[in-house]
Design a protein around this motif. Sequence first.
Motif, PDB file in Angstrom:
ATOM      1  N   PRO A 142     -70.314  12.943 -11.238  1.00 37.64           N
ATOM      2  CA  PRO A 142     -69.801  12.995  -9.887  1.00 37.64           C
ATOM      3  C   PRO A 142     -69.291  11.995  -9.221  1.00 37.64           C
ATOM      4  O   PRO A 142     -68.342  13.224  -8.146  1.00 37.64           O
ATOM      5  N   LEU A 143     -68.599  10.663 -10.163  1.00 33.92           N
ATOM      6  CA  LEU A 143     -66.806  10.152  -9.566  1.00 33.92           C
ATOM      7  C   LEU A 143     -66.285  10.740  -9.611  1.00 33.92           C
ATOM      8  O   LEU A 143     -65.600  10.988  -9.020  1.00 33.92           O
ATOM      9  N   ALA A 144     -65.369  11.560 -10.954  1.00 32.80           N
ATOM     10  CA  ALA A 144     -64.560  12.611 -10.401  1.00 32.80           C
ATOM     11  C   ALA A 144     -64.457  13.508  -9.867  1.00 32.80           C
ATOM     12  O   ALA A 144     -63.520  13.931  -9.189  1.00 32.80           O
ATOM     13  N   LEU A 145     -65.839  14.286  -9.772  1.00 30.61           N
ATOM     14  CA  LEU A 145     -65.156  15.125  -8.662  1.00 30.61           C
ATOM     15  C   LEU A 145     -66.019  15.272  -7.501  1.00 30.61           C
ATOM     16  O   LEU A 145     -64.956  15.666  -6.221  1.00 30.61           O
ATOM     17  N   PHE A 146     -66.662  14.022  -7.257  1.00 37.20           N
ATOM     18  CA  PHE A 146     -66.892  13.870  -5.693  1.00 37.20           C
ATOM     19  C   PHE A 146     -66.685  12.414  -4.801  1.00 37.20           C
ATOM     20  O   PHE A 146     -66.871  12.326  -3.747  1.00 37.20           O
ATOM     21  N   GLY A 147     -66.023  11.937  -5.914  1.00 43.81           N
ATOM     22  CA  GLY A 147     -64.580  10.596  -5.140  1.00 43.81           C
ATOM     23  C   GLY A 147     -66.391   9.644  -4.981  1.00 43.81           C
ATOM     24  O   GLY A 147     -67.314   9.691  -4.991  1.00 43.81           O
ATOM     25  N   ALA A 148     -65.890   8.524  -4.407  1.00 55.50           N
ATOM     26  CA  ALA A 148     -66.227   6.525  -4.670  1.00 55.50           C
ATOM     27  C   ALA A 148     -66.813   7.027  -3.483  1.00 55.50           C
ATOM     28  O   ALA A 148     -67.878   6.439  -2.955  1.00 55.50           O
ATOM     29  N   ASP A 149     -66.743   7.175  -2.580  1.00 57.65           N
ATOM     30  CA  ASP A 149     -67.038   7.329  -0.259  1.00 57.65           C
ATOM     31  C   ASP A 149     -68.464   8.078  -0.445  1.00 57.65           C
ATOM     32  O   ASP A 149     -68.586   9.326  -0.653  1.00 57.65           O
ATOM     33  N   GLY A 150     -69.519   7.497  -0.346  1.00 60.02           N
ATOM     34  CA  GLY A 150     -70.878   8.157  -0.384  1.00 60.02           C
ATOM     35  C   GLY A 150     -71.867   8.102  -1.398  1.00 60.02           C
ATOM     36  O   GLY A 150     -72.210   8.748  -2.728  1.00 60.02           O
ATOM     37  N   TYR A 151     -71.050   7.495  -3.263  1.00 64.25           N
ATOM     38  CA  TYR A 151     -71.340   7.426  -4.498  1.00 64.25           C
ATOM     39  C   TYR A 151     -72.694   7.519  -4.884  1.00 64.25           C
ATOM     40  O   TYR A 151     -73.185   8.727  -5.286  1.00 64.25           O
TER      41      TYR A 151
ATOM     42  N   CYS B  27     -73.967  25.747 -16.226  1.00 67.84           N
ATOM     43  CA  CYS B  27     -73.371  25.917 -15.648  1.00 67.84           C
ATOM     44  C   CYS B  27     -72.215  24.629 -15.542  1.00 67.84           C
ATOM     45  O   CYS B  27     -71.679  24.597 -14.569  1.00 67.84           O
ATOM     46  N   LEU B  28     -72.062  23.759 -16.648  1.00 65.22           N
ATOM     47  CA  LEU B  28     -71.262  23.010 -16.484  1.00 65.22           C
ATOM     48  C   LEU B  28     -69.867  24.116 -16.901  1.00 65.22           C
ATOM     49  O   LEU B  28     -69.017  23.473 -16.752  1.00 65.22           O
ATOM     50  N   ALA B  29     -69.533  24.888 -17.919  1.00 61.60           N
ATOM     51  CA  ALA B  29     -68.700  25.900 -18.589  1.00 61.60           C
ATOM     52  C   ALA B  29     -68.171  25.929 -16.888  1.00 61.60           C
ATOM     53  O   ALA B  29     -67.140  26.552 -16.671  1.00 61.60           O
ATOM     54  N   ALA B  30     -69.003  26.622 -15.804  1.00 59.09           N
ATOM     55  CA  ALA B  30     -68.585  27.104 -14.707  1.00 59.09           C
ATOM     56  C   ALA B  30     -67.826  26.229 -14.303  1.00 59.09           C
ATOM     57  O   ALA B  30     -67.542  27.548 -12.725  1.00 59.09           O
ATOM     58  N   ILE B  31     -68.091  24.502 -13.981  1.00 63.85           N
ATOM     59  CA  ILE B  31     -67.416  23.941 -13.519  1.00 63.85           C
ATOM     60  C   ILE B  31     -66.611  23.922 -13.177  1.00 63.85           C
ATOM     61  O   ILE B  31     -65.737  23.931 -14.206  1.00 63.85           O
ATOM     62  N   ARG B  32     -64.907  24.463 -12.400  1.00 58.61           N
ATOM     63  CA  ARG B  32     -63.680  24.406 -12.232  1.00 58.61           C
ATOM     64  C   ARG B  32     -63.248  22.787 -11.584  1.00 58.61           C
ATOM     65  O   ARG B  32     -63.698  22.181 -10.362  1.00 58.61           O
ATOM     66  N   ARG B  33     -62.452  22.818 -12.184  1.00 53.45           N
ATOM     67  CA  ARG B  33     -61.770  21.359 -12.284  1.00 53.45           C
ATOM     68  C   ARG B  33     -61.221  20.841 -10.756  1.00 53.45           C
ATOM     69  O   ARG B  33     -60.320  21.491 -10.539  1.00 53.45           O
ATOM     70  N   PRO B  34     -60.914  20.371  -9.588  1.00 54.14           N
ATOM     71  CA  PRO B  34     -60.344  20.426  -8.732  1.00 54.14           C
ATOM     72  C   PRO B  34     -58.601  19.743  -9.544  1.00 54.14           C
ATOM     73  O   PRO B  34     -58.028  18.514  -9.935  1.00 54.14           O
ATOM     74  N   LYS B  35     -58.036  20.611  -8.809  1.00 52.37           N
ATOM     75  CA  LYS B  35     -56.241  19.863  -9.230  1.00 52.37           C
ATOM     76  C   LYS B  35     -55.995  18.652  -8.941  1.00 52.37           C
ATOM     77  O   LYS B  35     -55.920  18.890  -7.458  1.00 52.37           O
TER      78      LYS B  35
ATOM     79  N   LEU C 107     -74.007  23.389  -9.193  1.00 48.63           N
ATOM     80  CA  LEU C 107     -73.620  23.597 -10.736  1.00 48.63           C
ATOM     81  C   LEU C 107     -73.657  22.400 -11.938  1.00 48.63           C
ATOM     82  O   LEU C 107     -74.870  22.166 -12.738  1.00 48.63           O
ATOM     83  N   VAL C 108     -73.354  21.510 -10.724  1.00 47.10           N
ATOM     84  CA  VAL C 108     -73.164  19.786 -11.777  1.00 47.10           C
ATOM     85  C   VAL C 108     -74.767  19.150 -11.153  1.00 47.10           C
ATOM     86  O   VAL C 108     -75.203  18.799 -12.457  1.00 47.10           O
ATOM     87  N   ALA C 109     -75.897  19.499 -10.184  1.00 47.47           N
ATOM     88  CA  ALA C 109     -77.071  19.054 -10.095  1.00 47.47           C
ATOM     89  C   ALA C 109     -78.446  19.889 -11.139  1.00 47.47           C
ATOM     90  O   ALA C 109     -79.474  18.834 -12.006  1.00 47.47           O
ATOM     91  N   ALA C 110     -77.837  21.493 -11.213  1.00 46.16           N
ATOM     92  CA  ALA C 110     -78.079  21.936 -12.183  1.00 46.16           C
ATOM     93  C   ALA C 110     -78.505  21.995 -13.268  1.00 46.16           C
ATOM     94  O   ALA C 110     -78.976  21.869 -13.975  1.00 46.16           O
ATOM     95  N   ALA C 111     -77.133  21.654 -14.123  1.00 43.25           N
ATOM     96  CA  ALA C 111     -76.491  21.402 -14.974  1.00 43.25           C
ATOM     97  C   ALA C 111     -77.893  19.778 -15.806  1.00 43.25           C
ATOM     98  O   ALA C 111     -77.851  20.016 -17.182  1.00 43.25           O
ATOM     99  N   PHE C 112     -77.384  18.799 -14.716  1.00 43.25           N
ATOM    100  CA  PHE C 112     -77.779  17.773 -15.357  1.00 43.25           C
ATOM    101  C   PHE C 112     -79.581  18.053 -15.550  1.00 43.25           C
ATOM    102  O   PHE C 112     -80.649  17.056 -15.546  1.00 43.25           O
TER     103      PHE C 112
ATOM    104  N   PRO D 275     -64.696  12.997 -17.539  1.00 47.88           N
ATOM    105  CA  PRO D 275     -65.821  13.555 -17.934  1.00 47.88           C
ATOM    106  C   PRO D 275     -66.682  14.954 -17.991  1.00 47.88           C
ATOM    107  O   PRO D 275     -67.756  15.052 -18.634  1.00 47.88           O
ATOM    108  N   LEU D 276     -65.617  15.805 -17.134  1.00 49.12           N
ATOM    109  CA  LEU D 276     -67.152  17.425 -17.373  1.00 49.12           C
ATOM    110  C   LEU D 276     -66.097  17.539 -18.806  1.00 49.12           C
ATOM    111  O   LEU D 276     -67.845  18.271 -19.741  1.00 49.12           O
ATOM    112  N   ASN D 277     -65.726  17.502 -19.354  1.00 49.19           N
ATOM    113  CA  ASN D 277     -65.580  17.408 -20.912  1.00 49.19           C
ATOM    114  C   ASN D 277     -66.252  16.637 -21.650  1.00 49.19           C
ATOM    115  O   ASN D 277     -67.012  17.710 -22.931  1.00 49.19           O
ATOM    116  N   LEU D 278     -66.410  15.622 -21.440  1.00 48.86           N
ATOM    117  CA  LEU D 278     -67.528  14.924 -22.579  1.00 48.86           C
ATOM    118  C   LEU D 278     -69.299  15.293 -22.133  1.00 48.86           C
ATOM    119  O   LEU D 278     -69.192  15.390 -22.731  1.00 48.86           O
ATOM    120  N   ALA D 279     -69.662  15.589 -20.619  1.00 51.99           N
ATOM    121  CA  ALA D 279     -70.025  16.565 -20.487  1.00 51.99           C
ATOM    122  C   ALA D 279     -70.923  17.944 -21.473  1.00 51.99           C
ATOM    123  O   ALA D 279     -71.422  18.242 -21.840  1.00 51.99           O
TER     124      ALA D 279
END
Length: 396
Positions: free
Chosen positions: A330-339, A387-395, A220-225, A280-284
């Motif tokens: 991507p930083l907020a959702l997937f972290g800095a490792d392998g960013y 696509c962006l609206a369908a993404i649910r932020r991790p808690k 969804l992230v890749a498709a949105a961008f 960042p999701l809300n910003l997007a």
Amino acid sequence: MTLRKLILGPWRAVLVLGVTQILAWGILFYPPVLMMPLIAAERGWSLSFAMAGFSLALLVAGFVAPTIGGLIDRHGGHVVMAVGSLIGACGIALLPFAAHPAAYLAVWTILGIAIAGNLYDPAFATLGRIFGTAARKPITYLTLAGGFASTVSWPATQVSLTFTDWRGTYLFFAAILLLVAAPLHAFALPRTRADPPPAVEGTVTIVPAVVPARGMIFFLVAAAFATYAFIPSGLAAHLIAMFGRAGIDPAVAVTIGALFGPSQVAARVCELAFGGRAHPLNLARFSVALMLSGFALLALFGFTLPAAIAFAILFGAANGLLTIARGAVPLALFGADGYGRVLGRIAKPYQVTQAIAPLALAFVVERGGDAPALAVTAAFGVVSLICLAAIRRPKS
């Protein structure tokens, strides 16, 4: 922050990349709009073929982006972006001598690698490696500098063309990449890598929750961008012409188009001042919604002068904010490792869509006119927002 810390600490990366982003965008991305008609006329090629070289470069950039990001994760931007600048200098220097169509396309293939190694995605990956999960603010500051690239590039290219021809201008640009950008990347970028905060016995460290960079959320992230990429790429090639066909004076149309850059920068300043706490999701989501509101204005009022001005401002502001979101989500959702590699994987479909959009929109304009072309472009924005609206932020 003291001047000494700014120069000697990790924030030096923002200063260095701020300069090199203006140079890279101003040499590799923006000049073709002015150069391609000159190249096509001298070589006896069609303008479509000349522009096809640039589209090929964007396609190549998309396919090599994951590799470039992974290399930055391992070796750092001071190595990878320096090599990217040298490749760019080589490609730009070869362009004036690429008289055969096959050689011309081969040179743009080289420049595609340079684009993947010099523009926002490798710069964001470099900041992610240096700052880790705290990279959002440095990314925002960097985009402030990058927003001035078109403002600097087009006038500088035009001035250069008054003193020399397109060949001399490109050779001058190659020298800048070789003698300015490459040394700055190689010798001035920090070599540090962000470390996770040390665990303290008896305490609980709360870190942002992240999800694996795969599966539905990543798709969804890749498709949105990627779907959003159709909008700025397609409109950049056609919007001024659309204004002209609507009866707006050409000089006024160019002036309206020039509002795009300042609107980008103004939106980024507002984000820096007021939007730092927003996810960042809300910003997007807000960015794409802002863009769609511009299309709604055109649908309601047509290409009247006030509507055209408002659209250009909304278009610039939305694109300015979404550029930040491309690095921050991507930083907020997937972290800095392998960013870096994650950014590269997201950049791949983004660049492919960016390369296809001008040609696809030209096809729609030729067969249906401007109104269907705008409707198609807006539809890509709607898909991006879904696509962006369908993404649910991790808690956390």
